[in-house]
Design an enzyme around this catalytic site. Structure first.
Site, mmCIF file in Angstrom:
data_model
loop_
_atom_site.group_PDB
_atom_site.id
_atom_site.type_symbol
_atom_site.label_atom_id
_atom_site.label_comp_id
_atom_site.label_asym_id
_atom_site.label_seq_id
_atom_site.Cartn_x
_atom_site.Cartn_y
_atom_site.Cartn_z
ATOM 1 N N GLU A 69 0.866 -1.202 0.000
ATOM 2 C CA GLU A 69 0.000 0.000 0.000
ATOM 3 C C GLU A 69 0.894 1.240 0.000
ATOM 4 O OE1 GLU A 69 -2.350 -0.798 3.506
ATOM 5 O OE2 GLU A 69 -3.541 -2.293 2.463
ATOM 6 N N CYS A 125 -10.419 0.660 8.404
ATOM 7 C CA CYS A 125 -9.743 1.912 8.725
ATOM 8 C C CYS A 125 -10.342 3.099 7.991
ATOM 9 C CB CYS A 125 -8.243 1.818 8.476
ATOM 10 S SG CYS A 125 -7.783 1.529 6.778
#
Lengths: 646, 646
Positions: free
Chosen positions: B317, B413
């Site tokens: 990521e 998240c």
């Protein structure tokens, strides 16, 4: 499918390649690859991952103690080596090499079990476990490659020790697999045995061999899925449970006749399709033939790179979907393009068609030989069409793409596969029906075969791939037909017999010349080979607004070495005029192409990432193209095949 | 760094948002996201992955028996929820919600250990293991988020139970980490504690809190590398050993002052940089400030999408390398763009600069709110700039890119992060120095603050983002300065006071208006907001020859719904003239843009994959653009931001 159209490849001993271009490749294979690989199989290469291949045979035969080491399919490295050796011996007799090969065969055969079984992984690790993970443990893949090697060695040397051993192994496999009660209903996880068994059948004419090949093809993907059952029964892992292809990774998610698109692992796919074509031809199975035609079309019309590369993604080394052909995250494994040539030759055996031969030629001159460096000792698995070295290091999506060829591979499938293809090129260049010799490739060679029951001997001189000139000297007299492939890339051509223009009938793309030959007759062909700028089907997102430069069968590329960095800033006019310059000094002799192009001048300050569009300024820049296959032989740098169109 | 330039965000209670655009988002968060998330934390959502978050607190506090379940950082879901609740309560008092929150805090605090420790994963699994895998077990990440939640809840409600608990936890962390002998030399594996501690320090002015934040920043990446030592000592796995970034995945491969480029996991990176900026400002550390400036520049000048998205790859990521900004394999996590806003606000606290505020605005109106669907209950992690739904299913490189927002995430998240950002928008729209109120964003709101020790009250009405008009009504009298950001996308603008044109001084991009105000004074601004076609820096390979359509802060896109399939076949003229049409009925009200473009007519038979280039034929086609953030709200289809230039 019309049996009257069937053709056969020539016996490898009937074709003697004498070709400037391919001769150099054969020389490299014979002088470098084969000895290097023998050292590799025997763990004699310093600083290389060990193979353990021959050691495994010594352990399996009780000559040494130890554990099985290396990949589960390590035996196949010997198989591919012995196959390449077999072909090499037809090109250049070498008693020393033959002795090494004979001794290696002695060792291999000494590991064979009483029931014919021969796979060192299971012999060493426990025969009770054999045939419990066909899906992933490559048992029938090793079997298939060993069969091919055995047949090739027999055909080349007349020695049948390995062949006889493999006939026994085939009997063992037949005893374990088939429709009969009590037999396993399985088939190879990695295909190759199908076409190997068909090749065995051509030699033995033993119906059991045909039956087993046909069973493997017919049973594949039948419900309940064997691999699903096997996975459950033996608690094996299923690697592709979360993948988009699932059992189609193995082309085993549905019966082969219901497979509408080329899917899954590309090498496995084309190996299977090759076997399907063989079975279809020999058994006259029209439905199966239609399936192979559909799969062929799926590949060449929607899933193939312009280089003849196949397999759009690293993930599963697989096909993805129609027109998805990314140039930089590509897989395009050397072995997959080799498999495409296998498939092509088999389609040509069923029905000669220059469109099929065009693909074979495209793969050979581009995506296959790009796999080997000019040094003969470095190899690509992956053959990208666009490379930025930094991305290969820093973008994980591209770390499988190497900007430089590697010395060898732990999983050494591509180099020996290339070796066996290059040394057996004669069996791809020609096929023959009863009365017609088909010239699919223009490769300098002496051909010594039979047509209509009579000797038919020709010698071919060719300037391919740099010039479209070839000359066929007929050396025997008598009635015979030759079929000259008119390449798809050629728009105008001339054919002469003994200096006289002729206008032969063209059928399925082949110019047919049927006559009563006189020894000494000469057929001259000139296929005009201008530089041709190619575009991709507009559905190919990654090539939108781009051009590829081709000339004859050869696809060209830009390298940083000749053109500087930021190749994506270069543009090429569709009307560009090219200078063609053959450079004997460069890359073992290549035709280079040069034209006036342009390069974007940075139109914004370096530190601005986005800016209101302004007129782009391009400055003139000479673009220097080299053949794609020759890239990455002069140090690391950017490369691209597709260039922006101005 | 000049302390005279420092500004501070306003207290959240000093800004009351009344904005058509953002009000709708706040409403969605308050009415849907927060209650939904509370149900999620309590495992009351049918068919969703369970969270186990509150259950873990019950088990850790001895109220229930059981095992820890969910992600190792599951506590942080409560933390982010309570933070969003705190902000929501300032927007719209809700005694029922506050009661739920108070009870939840009671439960959370009841799990706290005598020494202040509070992380249910280790409380349940064994406190002897705590602080043994800072690298991956998110212990100090949970700590940091819980701190932020506690401070927010205190600031919003005045209730300090959670805050006091977290001050005790901070003391526990201080007792375990620091330069003193016997203390661990570690720091958070996933950053956030740094900025959370600085925020705590603003509240407590306790030097220990500053010291701990500074330690975490200074110690990070010092040799020997703590994470390397910890990995060896505790036999932890190091996931990124073979990655290009290694310890830089955690921004922990070298001291932060030596980090020249934004690297590794993008969310972690911008969280760290935010903390670095806070420490630099409070401690007057010029070297640290220069490092944050360099890292800011690395992102916004070379590693950021035009949408304010960051993180070019799914792998880790993470950031990749300069100008590597693929539109289709992108990551651009919603949380990363949120973190970029955190970072931007902190840079503005050090030195107001409209270029920084431009980025904040860009991220807010594009790559962040694209993360939430119009339904308020579906979310994107990944915010691609180009989508072909088939590729998301069949190309493994793109399976992380979803063509439709998902209902919730096991690793949740992004939704709560979005919730806390949207509900605290007032703390980003404005910052103030002693004498100047900076308007960084034009958001309809009432502001009630102090300048020069006097009350200063304004109300702002704004037509952003659809029109560049805003009006500031000054409601208090007295000397004060306002600084109006002149957006980077604006080339011409007008500012009036009480109807009279003025030409204020512009400093760092802000139009400064300093005067003795009379209650009732009106400042009118009109920032012209024409459609602007943007190009990327030529070094951005993926955007070569393409344009993006923007208007004011809003980036536009093409969707299949409006434009059909094969968006890559469309072209846009750089001189194109656009019709602007506000559509109140569409996508909760959006400005749509329409222009004459063109679409490639297939120039080859469908079944030909490559063909000699011919003139491409384009036919005229209206192109319909919608704001990027609003894509994927009308069913699945293709989408693209960058359009080929004709």
């Amino acid at each position: 499918m019309n049996p009257n159209s069937f053709t056969k490849p020539l016996d490898i001993r009937q074709v003697n390649i004498r070709d400037a271009f391919w001769g150099a490749y054969q020389k490299r294979v014979i002088e470098q690859v084969i000895p290097y690989q023998w050292d590799a199989l025997n763990d004699r290469i310093p600083d290389a991952e060990k193979s353990y291949c021959m050691q495994n045979f010594r352990i399996a035969s009780g000559k040494e103690q130890g554990e099985f080491k290396g990949f589960v399919f390590q035996d196949s490295d010997f198989a591919k080596w012995i196959e390449a050796v077999a072909y090499a011996l037809t090109i250049k007799p070498d008693p020393e090499l033959e002795k090494i090969a004979d001794e290696a065969i002695d060792l291999v055969v000494s590991a064979q079990q009483p029931d014919g079984y021969l796979d060192t992984y299971y012999i060493i690790n426990g025969l009770d476990k054999r045939f419990t993970n066909l899906k992933d443990n490559h048992e029938l893949y090793v079997f298939g490659h060993m069969l091919e090697g055995a047949i090739a060695y027999f055909e080349s040397t007349g020695k049948d020790k390995l062949l006889q051993a493999m006939i026994r192994f085939t009997a063992c496999v037949s005893a374990n697999f088939g429709p009969e009660e009590g037999k396993l209903k399985g088939y190879p996880g990695h295909e190759v045995a199908e076409m190997a068994l068909m090749r065995l059948y051509e030699v033995t004419k033993n119906e059991e061999h045909l039956k087993l090949a046909k069973y493997f093809v017919d049973q594949r993907g039948q419900f309940p899925l064997y691999f699903e059952e096997e996975t459950k029964k033996h608690g094996n892992k299923f690697w592709w449970a979360d993948s988009p292809f699932k059992f189609q990774y193995y082309q085993a998610g549905k019966p082969v006749r219901e497979q509408m698109e080329a899917q899954g692992h590309a090498v496995r796919a084309v190996y299977l399709y090759s076997g399907m074509a063989d079975v279809a031809r020999v058994t006259g199975d029209e439905g199966l033939y239609q399936a192979t035609k559909r799969l062929w079309d799926s590949i060449v019309s929607r899933r193939m790179y312009i280089t003849g590369g196949i397999g759009s993604t690293h993930y599963g080394e697989s096909f993805t979907f129609d027109y998805d052909l990314p140039n930089d995250t590509v897989y395009a494994e050397t072995c997959a393009s080799i498999g495409l040539v296998f498939f092509a030759r088999r389609m040509l055996e069923i029905a000669p068609d220059t469109k099929v031969a065009d693909v074979m030629e495209k793969a050979l001159y581009n995506g296959i030989i790009s796999g080997m460096g000019m040094d003969g000792s470095s190899f690509f698995y992956v053959n990208p069409l666009e490379v930025v070295p930094q991305a290969c290091r820093e973008d994980h999506l591209k770390t499988h793409v190497r900007p430089q060829r590697q010395k060898w591979f732990g999983c050494a499938c591509c180099p020996p596969n290339l070796a066996r293809l290059v040394t057996s090129l004669g069996t791809y260049a020609y096929t023959a029906s009863k009365d017609t010799l088909y010239l699919h490739l223009y490769v300098g060679s002496d051909v010594n075969t039979n047509l209509n029951g009579e000797k038919f001997k020709i010698s071919v001189a060719s300037k391919f791939p740099w010039y479209g000139d070839a000359e066929i000297n007929v050396e025997t007299a008598g009635q015979a037909k030759i079929a000259l492939r008119v390449p798809g890339w050629c728009r105008t051509y001339k054919i002469k017999i003994n200096g006289q223009d002729i206008q032969p009938e063209v059928k399925d793309g082949y110019a047919l010349i049927s006559r009563e030959w006189t020894a000494g007759d000469k057929v001259g062909v000139v296929f005009n080979m201008p530089v041709t700028l190619m575009a991709a089907n507009p559905a190919v997102r990654e090539d939108a607004g781009k051009l590829a430069v081709t000339r004859g069968p050869v696809v060209y590329c830009l390298e940083e070495k000749d053109n500087g960095t930021d190749l994506h800033m270069l543009r090429l006019n569709p009307e560009a005029v090219f200078n063609e310059l053959f450079r004997p000094d460069l890359l073992e002799g290549v035709m280079t192409l040069e034209t006036q192009g342009e390069k974007l001048e940075k139109d914004c300050p370096n530190d601005v990432l986005y800016h209101p569009v302004s007129e782009e300024h391009f400055k003139k820049k000479k673009l220097h193209f080299i053949p794609y296959y020759a890239w990455a032989n002069r140090g690391e740098g950017e490369m691209c095949v597709w260039v922006r169109k101005s």
